[in-house]
Scaffold this motif. Structure first.
Motif, PDB file in Angstrom:
ATOM      1  N   GLU A  31       4.724   3.211  -4.214  1.00 34.39           N
ATOM      2  CA  GLU A  31       4.613   3.185  -2.756  1.00 34.39           C
ATOM      3  C   GLU A  31       3.150   3.031  -2.346  1.00 34.39           C
ATOM      4  O   GLU A  31       2.255   3.508  -3.051  1.00 34.39           O
ATOM      5  CB  GLU A  31       5.161   4.482  -2.140  1.00 34.39           C
ATOM      6  CG  GLU A  31       6.645   4.696  -2.337  1.00 34.39           C
ATOM      7  CD  GLU A  31       7.115   5.983  -1.698  1.00 34.39           C
ATOM      8  OE1 GLU A  31       6.513   6.399  -0.680  1.00 34.39           O
ATOM      9  OE2 GLU A  31       8.066   6.586  -2.217  1.00 34.39           O
ATOM     10  N   GLY A  32       2.931   2.369  -1.219  1.00 34.30           N
ATOM     11  CA  GLY A  32       1.597   2.292  -0.643  1.00 34.30           C
ATOM     12  C   GLY A  32       0.639   1.335  -1.318  1.00 34.30           C
ATOM     13  O   GLY A  32      -0.575   1.447  -1.137  1.00 34.30           O
ATOM     14  N   SER A  33       1.157   0.390  -2.106  1.00 32.22           N
ATOM     15  CA  SER A  33       0.255  -0.538  -2.804  1.00 32.22           C
ATOM     16  C   SER A  33      -0.575  -1.380  -1.832  1.00 32.22           C
ATOM     17  O   SER A  33      -1.621  -1.912  -2.210  1.00 32.22           O
ATOM     18  CB  SER A  33       1.043  -1.433  -3.757  1.00 32.22           C
ATOM     19  OG  SER A  33       2.077  -2.104  -3.072  1.00 32.22           O
ATOM     20  N   GLN A  34      -0.124  -1.472  -0.567  1.00 32.16           N
ATOM     21  CA  GLN A  34      -0.886  -2.216   0.425  1.00 32.16           C
ATOM     22  C   GLN A  34      -2.205  -1.514   0.771  1.00 32.16           C
ATOM     23  O   GLN A  34      -3.102  -2.116   1.373  1.00 32.16           O
ATOM     24  CB  GLN A  34      -0.061  -2.427   1.704  1.00 32.16           C
ATOM     25  CG  GLN A  34       0.151  -1.186   2.554  1.00 32.16           C
ATOM     26  CD  GLN A  34       1.312  -0.322   2.084  1.00 32.16           C
ATOM     27  OE1 GLN A  34       1.913  -0.590   1.046  1.00 32.16           O
ATOM     28  NE2 GLN A  34       1.635   0.715   2.861  1.00 32.16           N
ATOM     29  N   LYS A 164       7.016   8.618 -10.113  1.00 33.42           N
ATOM     30  CA  LYS A 164       6.636   8.075  -8.813  1.00 33.42           C
ATOM     31  C   LYS A 164       5.121   8.016  -8.709  1.00 33.42           C
ATOM     32  O   LYS A 164       4.426   8.918  -9.189  1.00 33.42           O
ATOM     33  CB  LYS A 164       7.199   8.945  -7.678  1.00 33.42           C
ATOM     34  CG  LYS A 164       8.715   8.985  -7.629  1.00 33.42           C
ATOM     35  CD  LYS A 164       9.199   9.867  -6.478  1.00 33.42           C
ATOM     36  CE  LYS A 164      10.723   9.938  -6.458  1.00 33.42           C
ATOM     37  NZ  LYS A 164      11.213  10.808  -5.362  1.00 33.42           N
ATOM     38  N   ILE A 165       4.628   6.962  -8.072  1.00 42.54           N
ATOM     39  CA  ILE A 165       3.195   6.834  -7.821  1.00 42.54           C
ATOM     40  C   ILE A 165       3.011   6.282  -6.409  1.00 42.54           C
ATOM     41  O   ILE A 165       3.640   5.303  -6.032  1.00 42.54           O
ATOM     42  CB  ILE A 165       2.506   5.946  -8.883  1.00 42.54           C
ATOM     43  CG1 ILE A 165       1.011   5.841  -8.603  1.00 42.54           C
ATOM     44  CG2 ILE A 165       3.141   4.567  -8.989  1.00 42.54           C
ATOM     45  CD1 ILE A 165       0.208   5.303  -9.782  1.00 42.54           C
ATOM     46  N   LYS A 166       2.190   6.989  -5.637  1.00 42.87           N
ATOM     47  CA  LYS A 166       1.990   6.609  -4.242  1.00 42.87           C
ATOM     48  C   LYS A 166       0.501   6.496  -3.939  1.00 42.87           C
ATOM     49  O   LYS A 166      -0.260   7.424  -4.207  1.00 42.87           O
ATOM     50  CB  LYS A 166       2.637   7.646  -3.316  1.00 42.87           C
ATOM     51  CG  LYS A 166       2.567   7.276  -1.850  1.00 42.87           C
ATOM     52  CD  LYS A 166       3.340   8.278  -0.991  1.00 42.87           C
ATOM     53  CE  LYS A 166       3.318   7.866   0.478  1.00 42.87           C
ATOM     54  NZ  LYS A 166       4.083   8.810   1.334  1.00 42.87           N
ATOM     55  N   TYR A 167       0.105   5.348  -3.397  1.00 43.64           N
ATOM     56  CA  TYR A 167      -1.286   5.095  -3.028  1.00 43.64           C
ATOM     57  C   TYR A 167      -1.467   5.380  -1.546  1.00 43.64           C
ATOM     58  O   TYR A 167      -0.760   4.820  -0.701  1.00 43.64           O
ATOM     59  CB  TYR A 167      -1.665   3.648  -3.337  1.00 43.64           C
ATOM     60  CG  TYR A 167      -1.578   3.310  -4.805  1.00 43.64           C
ATOM     61  CD1 TYR A 167      -2.654   3.513  -5.643  1.00 43.64           C
ATOM     62  CD2 TYR A 167      -0.402   2.813  -5.360  1.00 43.64           C
ATOM     63  CE1 TYR A 167      -2.572   3.227  -6.992  1.00 43.64           C
ATOM     64  CE2 TYR A 167      -0.310   2.526  -6.708  1.00 43.64           C
ATOM     65  CZ  TYR A 167      -1.402   2.734  -7.520  1.00 43.64           C
ATOM     66  OH  TYR A 167      -1.325   2.461  -8.863  1.00 43.64           O
ATOM     67  N   GLY A 168      -2.408   6.263  -1.225  1.00 39.38           N
ATOM     68  CA  GLY A 168      -2.651   6.634   0.162  1.00 39.38           C
ATOM     69  C   GLY A 168      -3.698   5.741   0.818  1.00 39.38           C
ATOM     70  O   GLY A 168      -4.277   4.854   0.195  1.00 39.38           O
ATOM     71  N   LYS A 169      -3.929   5.999   2.102  1.00 35.69           N
ATOM     72  CA  LYS A 169      -4.911   5.222   2.859  1.00 35.69           C
ATOM     73  C   LYS A 169      -6.330   5.573   2.413  1.00 35.69           C
ATOM     74  O   LYS A 169      -6.597   6.709   2.023  1.00 35.69           O
ATOM     75  CB  LYS A 169      -4.726   5.476   4.354  1.00 35.69           C
ATOM     76  CG  LYS A 169      -3.406   4.929   4.890  1.00 35.69           C
ATOM     77  CD  LYS A 169      -3.295   5.127   6.392  1.00 35.69           C
ATOM     78  CE  LYS A 169      -1.978   4.529   6.901  1.00 35.69           C
ATOM     79  NZ  LYS A 169      -1.818   4.711   8.365  1.00 35.69           N
ATOM     80  N   PRO A 170      -7.246   4.601   2.482  1.00 38.06           N
ATOM     81  CA  PRO A 170      -8.622   4.837   2.027  1.00 38.06           C
ATOM     82  C   PRO A 170      -9.301   5.978   2.781  1.00 38.06           C
ATOM     83  O   PRO A 170      -9.090   6.160   3.981  1.00 38.06           O
ATOM     84  CB  PRO A 170      -9.322   3.505   2.314  1.00 38.06           C
ATOM     85  CG  PRO A 170      -8.224   2.497   2.410  1.00 38.06           C
ATOM     86  CD  PRO A 170      -7.034   3.228   2.948  1.00 38.06           C
TER      87      PRO A 170
END
Length: 196
Positions: A31-34, A164-170
């Motif tokens: 999730e959150g790769s954008q 699960k792996i989730k990338y958050g906002k910078p």
């Protein structure tokens, strides 16, 4: 300065193999790769619960990922050469390794993505540990964002739980900073991970 990214054959092969393994056996969810920048340097900052966290983080991304590994690993015949081909570089633990830090800054200046754990070390119980200055220090001095990353269940791989792996906002470092901001910035990353 953005320098064109090139990866070794071993890095690309290893990343593809880990992608297949995480997909087939652990049904990994991304999730959150954008939130990962398409260009430019950034510190990718996950929680750390397993030895599989670095390859998982790299396998879930399109761009190459660079990371520090303890110097002793590079002294192991064959294995040391192999991890060097997969974008790892040595760091001496327990001392201030200025050579490793300079290399980290060089990578970020060239627009690379650098993996650093805000906790500085692996959690033994799966819970978030204390913030360490390292990731915040590098981000402040390089003036690059940190990308919080939440990793779940890599510490339970023998039970084949879904990963699960989730990338958050910078999270951006302050323009004007002091040494006190280093840990504060790492703590902000951990606080964000706890909310994800």
């Amino acid at each position: 300065m953005q320098v064109k990214e090139k990866s070794s054959f071993l890095f690309l092969l290893g990343r593809q193999m880990f992608r297949i393994m995480f997909k087939l056996f652990y049904r990994y969810c991304i999730e959150g790769s954008q939130n990962i920048p398409n260009t430019g340097g950034a510190v990718i900052a996950p929680n750390h619960i397993s030895f599989f966290d670095p390859p998982l983080t790299g396998a879930a991304m399109k761009r190459p990922l660079y990371f520090m590994a303890k110097k002793e690993l590079f002294d192991i015949p064959v294995f040391g050469w192999t991890i060097k081909q997969t974008n790892a570089f040595p760091v001496k633990r327990g001392v201030q390794d200025t050579s490793a830090v300079r290399h980290a800054f060089s990578l970020l200046e060239k627009g690379r993505l650098l993996l650093m754990f805000p906790e500085g070390t692996r959690s033994r119980d799966g819970k978030l540990g204390k913030a360490r200055a390292g990731a915040g220090m590098v981000a402040c001095n390089a003036q690059v964002p940190l990308i919080p990353v939440k990793i779940e269940n890599t510490n339970m791989m023998l039970k084949f739980k879904r990963i699960k792996i989730k990338y958050g906002k910078p999270i951006y470092p302050p323009k004007n900073f002091s040494k006190n901001d280093y840990i504060d910035l790492s703590q902000k990353v951990l606080d964000e991970i706890s909310k994800m």
